[in-house]
Design a protein around this motif. Structure first.
Motif, mmCIF file in Angstrom:
data_model
loop_
_atom_site.group_PDB
_atom_site.id
_atom_site.type_symbol
_atom_site.label_atom_id
_atom_site.label_comp_id
_atom_site.label_asym_id
_atom_site.label_seq_id
_atom_site.Cartn_x
_atom_site.Cartn_y
_atom_site.Cartn_z
ATOM 1 N N LEU A 72 0.878 -1.218 0.046
ATOM 2 C CA LEU A 72 0.080 -0.033 0.062
ATOM 3 C C LEU A 72 0.843 1.188 0.023
ATOM 4 C CD1 LEU A 72 -2.920 -0.810 2.558
ATOM 5 C CD2 LEU A 72 -2.938 -0.826 -0.038
ATOM 6 N N ALA A 73 1.701 1.342 0.876
ATOM 7 C CA ALA A 73 2.818 2.554 0.879
ATOM 8 C C ALA A 73 3.472 2.854 -0.493
ATOM 9 C CB ALA A 73 3.819 2.506 2.096
ATOM 10 N N PRO A 74 3.931 1.778 -1.257
ATOM 11 C CA PRO A 74 4.527 1.910 -2.467
ATOM 12 C C PRO A 74 3.452 2.278 -3.435
ATOM 13 C CG PRO A 74 5.551 -0.036 -1.556
ATOM 14 C CD PRO A 74 4.327 0.305 -0.661
ATOM 15 N N ALA A 75 2.297 1.757 -3.420
ATOM 16 C CA ALA A 75 1.155 2.190 -4.238
ATOM 17 C C ALA A 75 0.831 3.378 -4.241
ATOM 18 C CB ALA A 75 -0.007 1.226 -4.170
ATOM 19 N N ILE A 76 0.787 4.036 -3.071
ATOM 20 C CA ILE A 76 0.362 5.480 -2.820
ATOM 21 C C ILE A 76 1.539 6.419 -3.452
ATOM 22 C CG2 ILE A 76 0.137 7.164 -1.069
ATOM 23 C CD1 ILE A 76 -1.116 5.145 0.759
ATOM 24 N N GLU A 77 2.598 5.909 -3.096
ATOM 25 C CA GLU A 77 3.769 6.669 -3.696
ATOM 26 C C GLU A 77 3.887 6.698 -5.034
ATOM 27 O OE1 GLU A 77 8.739 6.602 -3.834
ATOM 28 O OE2 GLU A 77 7.515 5.554 -2.363
ATOM 29 N N GLN A 78 3.379 5.567 -5.715
ATOM 30 C CA GLN A 78 3.565 5.606 -7.273
ATOM 31 C C GLN A 78 2.448 6.336 -7.963
ATOM 32 O OE1 GLN A 78 6.174 4.019 -8.943
ATOM 33 N NE2 GLN A 78 5.191 4.604 -10.722
ATOM 34 N N ALA A 79 1.243 6.091 -7.209
ATOM 35 C CA ALA A 79 -0.031 7.126 -7.703
ATOM 36 C C ALA A 79 0.347 8.394 -7.740
ATOM 37 C CB ALA A 79 -1.045 6.431 -6.848
ATOM 38 N N MET B 173 3.441 9.705 -8.097
ATOM 39 C CA MET B 173 4.160 10.051 -9.110
ATOM 40 C C MET B 173 3.573 10.106 -10.602
ATOM 41 S SD MET B 173 7.617 7.730 -7.706
ATOM 42 C CE MET B 173 8.182 7.715 -9.468
ATOM 43 N N ASN B 174 2.632 9.217 -10.732
ATOM 44 C CA ASN B 174 1.752 9.190 -11.957
ATOM 45 C C ASN B 174 0.692 10.306 -12.150
ATOM 46 O OD1 ASN B 174 2.967 6.898 -12.249
ATOM 47 N ND2 ASN B 174 1.204 5.545 -11.850
ATOM 48 N N GLY B 175 0.786 11.157 -11.054
ATOM 49 C CA GLY B 175 -0.018 12.079 -11.190
ATOM 50 C C GLY B 175 -1.603 12.003 -10.754
ATOM 51 N N ASP B 176 -1.808 10.804 -10.305
ATOM 52 C CA ASP B 176 -3.396 10.089 -9.865
ATOM 53 C C ASP B 176 -3.644 10.654 -8.641
ATOM 54 O OD1 ASP B 176 -3.078 8.844 -12.420
ATOM 55 O OD2 ASP B 176 -2.220 7.077 -11.332
ATOM 56 N N ILE B 177 -5.149 10.632 -8.481
ATOM 57 C CA ILE B 177 -5.670 10.900 -7.089
ATOM 58 C C ILE B 177 -5.159 9.665 -6.252
ATOM 59 C CG2 ILE B 177 -7.560 11.372 -5.745
ATOM 60 C CD1 ILE B 177 -8.866 12.458 -8.241
ATOM 61 N N ALA B 178 -4.217 9.491 -5.514
ATOM 62 C CA ALA B 178 -3.432 8.619 -4.837
ATOM 63 C C ALA B 178 -4.526 7.919 -3.930
ATOM 64 C CB ALA B 178 -2.446 8.906 -4.017
ATOM 65 N N TRP B 179 -5.341 8.349 -3.320
ATOM 66 C CA TRP B 179 -6.266 7.798 -2.221
ATOM 67 C C TRP B 179 -7.358 7.296 -3.100
ATOM 68 C CZ3 TRP B 179 -11.518 9.034 -2.715
ATOM 69 C CH2 TRP B 179 -11.713 10.252 -3.241
ATOM 70 N N LEU B 180 -7.634 7.575 -4.261
ATOM 71 C CA LEU B 180 -8.798 6.811 -4.947
ATOM 72 C C LEU B 180 -8.204 5.790 -5.685
ATOM 73 C CD1 LEU B 180 -11.563 6.955 -6.098
ATOM 74 C CD2 LEU B 180 -10.834 8.468 -7.917
ATOM 75 N N THR B 181 -7.183 6.052 -6.248
ATOM 76 C CA THR B 181 -6.385 4.704 -7.242
ATOM 77 C C THR B 181 -6.320 3.665 -6.165
ATOM 78 O OG1 THR B 181 -5.256 6.169 -8.578
ATOM 79 C CG2 THR B 181 -4.254 4.042 -8.212
ATOM 80 N N VAL B 182 -5.596 3.947 -5.070
ATOM 81 C CA VAL B 182 -5.388 2.648 -3.964
ATOM 82 C C VAL B 182 -6.669 2.200 -3.489
ATOM 83 C CG1 VAL B 182 -4.327 2.295 -1.974
ATOM 84 C CG2 VAL B 182 -2.968 3.493 -3.574
ATOM 85 N N SER B 183 -7.672 3.005 -3.063
ATOM 86 C CA SER B 183 -8.888 2.428 -2.816
ATOM 87 C C SER B 183 -9.539 1.433 -3.767
ATOM 88 C CB SER B 183 -9.826 3.569 -2.664
ATOM 89 O OG SER B 183 -9.509 4.328 -1.182
ATOM 90 N N ILE B 184 -9.430 1.879 -4.941
ATOM 91 C CA ILE B 184 -10.125 0.998 -5.858
ATOM 92 C C ILE B 184 -9.243 -0.233 -6.125
ATOM 93 C CG2 ILE B 184 -10.492 0.813 -8.556
ATOM 94 C CD1 ILE B 184 -10.690 3.717 -8.624
#
Length: 271
Positions: free
Chosen positions: A62-69, A71-82
């Motif tokens: 989860l921590a790397p997923a938030i970091e990568q999201a 970096m990609n310019g995504d909405i991190a909390w939404l991307t990781v939640s999905i």
């Protein structure tokens, strides 16, 4: 280590999951030395596996997923939640469709009705749970080279493989020894026990190939693996570890804490 870094991600994932599978087989080999497993020891093992998977879900996924999201310019909390939610839904659907049997005293069955032997259904139960473990190792290696620091990414992926491999050792014993108690010979119990881990290299290679080819999927894939692992912990491992008298449930609790600490140390030290 320098040679390992030059390998393609799928080969790194194969090596990592070959280790986790080998640990499953090694644990299953305990059936040649023990005919039964005490309930307290089983609870400790299940708790330990739960602790490793909980820690790996956050520190390694989860921590790397938030970091990568981010970096990609995504909405991190939404991307990781999905991704996290989809991981749980995937395991739920698998639970309801693939026939398997839980390791509880009542041997509760789930999935599509079947006439398969009870021993096969018991193996299917653990095999289902090994899918997210193999996937976690695979996406960790697949995403390592996409990190700002690839060496740190590979070390973090190695820590995931080490942690899951460590918890696979008692898990292999938790499969083979009960099968021996079901009446199987030692060799058959061992073969079934180690077979439950074969799915990990398959899931690992597929996960590494997926995130390597489609880099935008990395945060989703990391969160997906985390969600699937948490589903396994909450739906299967912890409830099974708690099926004992209240005075002995502390074995499972201490197992969870030990597993969490060891996985956290591995991830923080190596990652």
């Amino acid at each position: 280590m320098e040679v390992f870094l030059t390998w393609p991600a799928w080969l790194q994932a194969l090596a990592g999951t070959a280790f986790t599978y080998g640990m499953t087989a090694l644990g299953a080999g305990l059936v040649f030395f023990f005919k039964e497993i005490k309930r307290d020891v089983l609870n400790l093992m299940l708790g330990f596996a739960s602790g490793v998977m909980i820690a790996a879900s956050f520190w390694s996924l989860l921590a790397p997923a938030i970091e990568q999201a981010e970096m990609n310019g995504d909405i991190a909390w939404l991307t990781v939640s999905i991704g996290f939610g989809l991981g749980g839904v995937f395991l739920y659907i698998a639970d309801k469709t693939i026939p398997h049997m839980h390791f509880g005293p009542n041997h509760e069955t789930e999935g599509i009705p079947t006439h398969l032997k009870r021993t096969i259904l018991l193996v299917f139960s653990i095999t289902l749970h090994n899918i997210p473990e193999g996937l976690a190792v695979g996406v960790a290696f697949g995403g390592a080279m996409q990190m700002d620091n690839p060496v740190a990414g590979v070390l973090a992926a190695v820590s995931v493989a080490l942690g899951i491999g460590i918890q696979n050792f008692p898990e292999g014993a938790a499969v083979s020894i009960p099968l021996r108690q079901e009446g199987l010979s030692r060799w058959k119990a061992f073969l079934y026990g180690q077979a439950s881990g074969i799915v990990e290299p398959i899931a690992g290679v597929l996960g590494a190939l997926l995130v390597s080819k489609v880099t935008t999927l990395l945060p989703y894939a990391l969160a997906f693996a985390a969600g699937a692992m948490i589903y396994v912990v909450v739906e299967e491992l912890i409830p099974e570890a708690q099926q004992t008298t209240s005075s002995k449930r502390h074995f499972a609790v201490f197992g969870v804490m030990a597993g969490f600490i060891i996985m956290m140390i591995l991830d923080v030290a190596l990652g």
